[in-house]
Enzyme design. Structure first.
Site, short mmCIF file in Angstrom:
data_model
loop_
_atom_site.label_atom_id
_atom_site.label_comp_id
_atom_site.label_asym_id
_atom_site.label_seq_id
_atom_site.Cartn_x
_atom_site.Cartn_y
_atom_site.Cartn_z
N CYS A 124 10.96 -0.75 7.86
CA CYS A 124 11.72 0.04 6.89
C CYS A 124 11.00 0.05 5.55
CB CYS A 124 13.06 -0.64 6.66
SG CYS A 124 14.40 0.30 7.27
N GLN A 184 11.27 5.30 16.18
CA GLN A 184 12.30 4.30 16.48
C GLN A 184 13.64 4.82 15.97
OE1 GLN A 184 13.00 0.60 14.18
NE2 GLN A 184 12.65 -0.53 16.08
N TYR A 223 21.87 -4.90 14.79
CA TYR A 223 22.37 -3.55 14.46
C TYR A 223 23.34 -3.10 15.55
CZ TYR A 223 18.80 -3.85 10.89
OH TYR A 223 18.06 -4.27 9.82
N ARG A 232 13.74 -2.02 21.78
CA ARG A 232 13.50 -3.27 21.05
C ARG A 232 14.70 -4.19 21.25
NH1 ARG A 232 10.95 -4.91 15.09
NH2 ARG A 232 9.12 -5.40 16.29
N GLY A 265 3.44 -6.39 11.66
CA GLY A 265 4.23 -5.77 10.59
C GLY A 265 3.61 -6.07 9.25
N ARG A 266 3.90 -7.25 8.72
CA ARG A 266 3.44 -7.59 7.37
C ARG A 266 1.93 -7.50 7.19
NH1 ARG A 266 6.71 -12.95 7.23
NH2 ARG A 266 6.16 -12.71 9.42
C1 FMN Z 1 10.25 -5.09 5.15
C2 FMN Z 1 10.52 -5.10 6.60
C3 FMN Z 1 11.11 -4.03 7.22
C4 FMN Z 1 11.36 -4.01 8.59
N1 FMN Z 1 11.94 -2.94 9.17
C5 FMN Z 1 12.12 -2.88 10.50
C6 FMN Z 1 12.63 -1.72 11.13
O1 FMN Z 1 12.91 -0.71 10.51
N2 FMN Z 1 12.81 -1.75 12.46
C7 FMN Z 1 12.51 -2.85 13.21
O2 FMN Z 1 12.69 -2.83 14.42
N3 FMN Z 1 12.00 -3.96 12.64
C8 FMN Z 1 11.78 -3.98 11.32
N4 FMN Z 1 11.21 -5.10 10.74
C9 FMN Z 1 10.71 -6.17 11.59
C10 FMN Z 1 9.21 -5.94 11.88
O3 FMN Z 1 9.01 -4.84 12.72
C11 FMN Z 1 8.55 -7.16 12.54
O4 FMN Z 1 9.20 -7.39 13.78
C12 FMN Z 1 8.63 -8.39 11.67
O5 FMN Z 1 8.18 -8.11 10.35
C13 FMN Z 1 7.80 -9.54 12.24
O6 FMN Z 1 6.46 -9.16 12.36
P1 FMN Z 1 5.32 -9.63 11.30
O7 FMN Z 1 5.33 -11.10 11.28
O8 FMN Z 1 4.05 -9.04 11.87
O9 FMN Z 1 5.67 -9.02 9.99
C14 FMN Z 1 10.99 -5.12 9.36
C15 FMN Z 1 10.39 -6.22 8.73
C16 FMN Z 1 10.15 -6.23 7.39
C17 FMN Z 1 9.46 -7.42 6.76
#
Ligand code: FMN
Ligand code: FAD
Length: 782
Positions: free
Chosen positions: A414, A489, A570, A618, A711-712
């Site tokens: 997001c 998604q 959700y 997911r 993600g990050r």
């Molecule tokens: C700022 C932010 C926004 C996220 N938005 C979503 C989202 O819209 N949909 C989703 O399934 N996961 C969302 N996540 C989860 C990420 O897809 C991911 O699973 C999570 O950050 C862990 O992965 P990472 O350690 O590589 O960041 C979000 C995570 C963060 C930090």
């Protein structure tokens, strides 16, 4: 000072030695119920790093111990008629009896009093002692006596194991994975002195029973093991010494100290034998206690320092041991694997050893792993090079008719930057640059199917024409300027809706401008969150139609794939988890009922989405909370979606309830992807604290996921994949505008990598086995 030590195992004896060295005038007595040479077990094993510690703390005992040692560098994995050897591990072993004899001799020499055949049953005997060490082993009487205070947690694992010995010489730490008519048996074996090796046998309880081991005595069960492993043991008989089959207890204690009494060694914490750290932990406890006694002004402060200073290190070793024991408990998951991939899984099971690390130590082995991976890709119809294959991360993957060029994925994230659900310039640059950066597949952030389905006012949506036009512009750019595939998604926030932007307070309710939220059951997320309205049949039908309409818009935008968001608490996730679904109709109760609405939505989407395009779901594979979803249930959930036609399960975890207690760490969600992939037999994508291409390759090569989402890391590095491709010398698409940059990084990376590997090899101290080999053959060092 007077110190009483209950238990003369490695922990008690080594503590006696170190404390006596510090305080020569102290009156230190070790009370041991056995006779001096009355020991059970065969060998103990130490790593080079542990020996370095011993060298630092007590040179005389270190010298004697290492004179008696057997050294080896290799780990050998035997599986289905193959053997794979990996060097550079640096281990050594000695007999437990010899170790204890050396420690006893050294303690005596220093003036410690050793009393044998004294079974202590009351600590009141030591009322005049300043310090009492409870090093009385795994079944510690004193831990149990003060159970309310120490609060031990004893997790008795399901698998059965027995320690035995043999005269079989071994030149490597040897794992044998043996198929039998009853099921799989595992041998963990190593030589600890000339002509003697330790053999630990392990099997699951069902195989144990089927093999008729229940009720056999030690000799009979050793004979049964001899039949099973005879092809390897040859004429060498298995030896027994208290070789009863047991279940391994993982022991942790909430408190380690009571007044002037302190737990040490197995009494305090155990580590599964598969990482060979039981004796190491015990002796390093002694070191930590001696250190604390040296540094602190008094005993109470020293005990506090010991407990607080040492806990993290012990927990880290125990965590590695837990991960390893779980791998062995579920070995049947990997039984159909290619043997070299299986061996790679054994080597990398507890995260310390990775793809890059093995490439340095055992390049031929990793080359075989790469080839096996490439052969699997080729078997799926790709014309890839199997002789000189690229690293797993850069192997293509196919879902229905969608091919992704590599396995790195932008996880859905997001951005909280949409205006009335319309993605804007920020989104255009965000997705566009990650596509150019080389990721094989991009996911949109959770895109909401209606205004009321949004999490926050900044969430993107796809319920009107303006949003469709804006998304189409982004999709078109991605397709025109990269080879990335783009997945949409779709989600509905449920009870986590009408909340603030992430940077204003994640999941906190909006103070103004909110909207009515709905969920499976009327349970608020925070106590002060809005109480959601329980969905009725009409709501469900409306929401299903909204999902379908959004998917139809997504198809018009040109998205390549569709993901249904059923994770993170959700709306759809709130139906699946028993913690958030308290319904009494056919949508609540059993897992089958809780899955009914998400599966209905999925089925309608699958029918509306073009057949040639794939769909993923997911899930939160665990709620990390008592009474919630577990990994085992995640397998059932994945199977149910698999039967409904899902092509990929995107395995995330948690975020269901506030009281969850996730266990974070590197790649912390990957074990769930592993479980889902290899038990439900569906393709998976893993995610969560995966930060390097090395980790991506490790996960893929070990068969723990098919795709890896980041993600990050992608937030700060759009070119994560491009850079990794340069490092591993794999090709990746780059638009012509950026080619000079690509050429430069690819050119430099070859040199950077060579420099880095040379540095790492130079920096790596020689293992004792290597040093010994050099002494035997001085030319070898040159
Ligand atoms: C700022 C932010 C926004 C996220 N938005 C979503 C989202 O819209 N949909 C989703 O399934 N996961 C969302 N996540 C989860 C990420 O897809 C991911 O699973 C999570 O950050 C862990 O992965 P990472 O350690 O590589 O960041 C979000 C995570 C963060 C930090
Ligand atoms: C058969 C076997 C084989 C093993 N092999 C290995 C291996 O290869 N590698 C490895 O790293 N680890 C191995 N372990 C684990 C290892 O032995 C322990 O992790 C390690 O010994 C822990 O040391 P400790 O001093 O805490 O406990 P222990 O070695 O168990 O010592 C505790 C001592 O306390 C004594 N004691 C208990 N209660 C009393 C009492 N009330 N009064 C007086 N004395 C008492 C016991 O007799 C015992 O000698 C093995 C364990 C077993 C059971």
């Amino acid at each position: 000072m007077k110190i009483a030590i209950i238990g003369g195992g490695p922990a008690g004896l080594y503590a006696a030695i170190l404390l006596k060295k510090q305080r020569p005038s102290a009156d230190i007595t070790v009370y041991e119920r056995n006779r001096p040479d009355d020991t059970f077990g065969f060998g103990v094993v130490f790593s080079d790093a542990t020996l370095d510690n011993f060298e630092k703390y007590d040179l005389p005992s270190y010298r004697r111990i290492t004179q008696e040692f057997a050294y080896w560098d290799d780990i050998a994995v035997h599986f289905r008629g193959t053997v794979h050897r990996v060097g550079g591990n640096g281990f050594c072993g000695c007999s437990r009896r010899t170790l204890l004899a050396i420690l006893q001799e050294r303690a005596r020499e220093l003036g410690v009093t050793l009393q044998f055949q004294v079974d202590i049953d009351n600590e009141a005997l030591f009322a005049d002692a300043d310090l009492v060490l409870l090093s009385d082993g795994i079944n510690s009487r004193f831990r149990e006596k003060h159970v309310e205070h120490f609060q031990p947690e004893v997790d008795l694992r399901a698998n059965k194991f027995a320690w035995m010995g043999s005269t079989k010489p071994l030149d490597a730490f040897t794992f044998i994975f043996q198929e039998t008519e009853w099921g799989p048996f595992i041998a963990h074996a190593y030589q600890y002195e000339a002509g003697h090796s330790t053999w630990i046998f392990e099997t699951d309880p069902e195989t144990f029973a089927r093999a008729g081991l229940t009720g056999l005595d030690e000799r009979q069960s050793a004979d049964r093991m001899q039949e099973i492993f005879g092809w390897f043991l040859g004429d060498h008989k298995l030896l027994i010494n208290r070789s009863m089959w047991r279940n391994f207890p993982m022991i942790r204690n909430k408190r380690w100290v009571k007044d002037n009494m302190v737990l040490l060694g197995d009494a305090k914490s155990t580590a599964h034998f598969s990482i060979g750290s039981g004796t190491k932990l015990a002796m390093e406890d002694a070191i930590a206690l001696a250190d604390a006694m040296q540094r602190a002004p008094n005993i109470a402060a020293a005990l506090e320092l010991y407990e607080h200073g040492r806990r993290e290190e012990v927990e880290k070793t125990q965590h590695a041991a837990d991960v390893s024991l779980v791998w062995f408990e579920h070995v049947d998951r990997f039984w159909d694997f290619d043997p070299v991939q299986f061996a790679f899984g054994v080597m990398t099971r507890s995260k310390a050893i990775t793809y890059d690390n093995l490439t340095l130590r055992a390049p031929d082995f990793v080359a075989e792993v790469d080839k096996a991976f490439a052969r699997q890709v080729r078997a799926k119809g790709f014309d890839v090079d199997v002789e000189k294959p690229v690293a797993p991360m850069f192997q293509p993957f196919k879902l229905r008719e969608m091919t992704v060029a590599n396995r790195a994925v932008l996880s859905p994230m997001c951005m909280y930057s949409a205006d009335e659900g319309v993605p804007g310039d920020f989104h255009f640059v965000h997705y566009g640059s990650r596509a150019i950066g080389g990721a094989g597949l991009l996911f949109t952030e959770m895109t909401c199917v209606s205004r009321d389905a949004r999490i926050t006012p900044g969430c993107a949506g796809l319920w009107n024409d303006a949003q469709e036009t804006a998304w189409k512009r982004i999709v078109d750019f991605v397709h025109a300027n990269s080879q990335a595939k783009f997945a949409l998604q779709l989600g509905h926030a449920g009870r986590k809706g009408a909340t603030k932007l992430m940077w204003d307070g994640m999941d906190r309710p909006l103070e103004q401008g909110g909207w009515e939220v709905v969920s499976a059951s009327p349970l608020p997320y925070f106590p002060d969150s809005q109480v959601p309205r329980e969905l009725d049949r009409a709501d469900m039908d409306r929401i299903k139609a909204e999902f379908v309409a959004a998917a139809e818009r997504g198809e018009r935008c040109g998205f390549d794939m569709l993901e249904l968001h059923c994770a993170h608490g959700y709306l759809l996730a709130s139906f699946i988890s028993p913690l958030t679904n308290k319904r009494t109709d056919e949508y609540g109760g059993s897992l089958e009922n809780r899955l009914r609405f998400p599966l209905e939505v999925f089925a309608e989407l699958r029918a509306a989405w073009p057949t040639h395009k794939p769909m993923s779901v997911r899930i939160s594979a665990t709620d990390w909370a008592e009474g919630g979803i577990t990994g085992d249930e995640a397998v059932l959930i994945a199977r149910a979606f698999g039967e409904a036609g899902v092509d990929l399960v995107d395995v995330s975890t948690g975020q269901t309830v506030r009281e969850a207690q996730p266990v974070y760490g590197r790649m912390f969600q990957t074990p769930f992807s592993d479980q889902v992939r290899n038990e439900a037999h569906v393709a998976t994508m893993c995610v969560g604290n995966i930060t390097s291409a090395d980790q991506v390759n490790t996960i893929l090569a070990a068969g723990r996921a098919d795709l890896v989402a980041l993600g990050r890391p992608h937030l700060v590095d759009p070119a994560f994949t491009m850079k990794a491709a340069a490092w591993y010398g794999a090709d990746v698409f780059c638009p012509p505008q950026y080619l000079p940059g690509k050429e430069q990084i690819f050119r430099n990376s070859v040199r950077d990598r060579e420099d880095f590997e040379e540095l790492k090899i130079k920096a790596k101290p020689k293992t004792r086995a290597e040093l010994r080999a050099e002494t035997a053959n001085p030319l070898a060092a040159e």
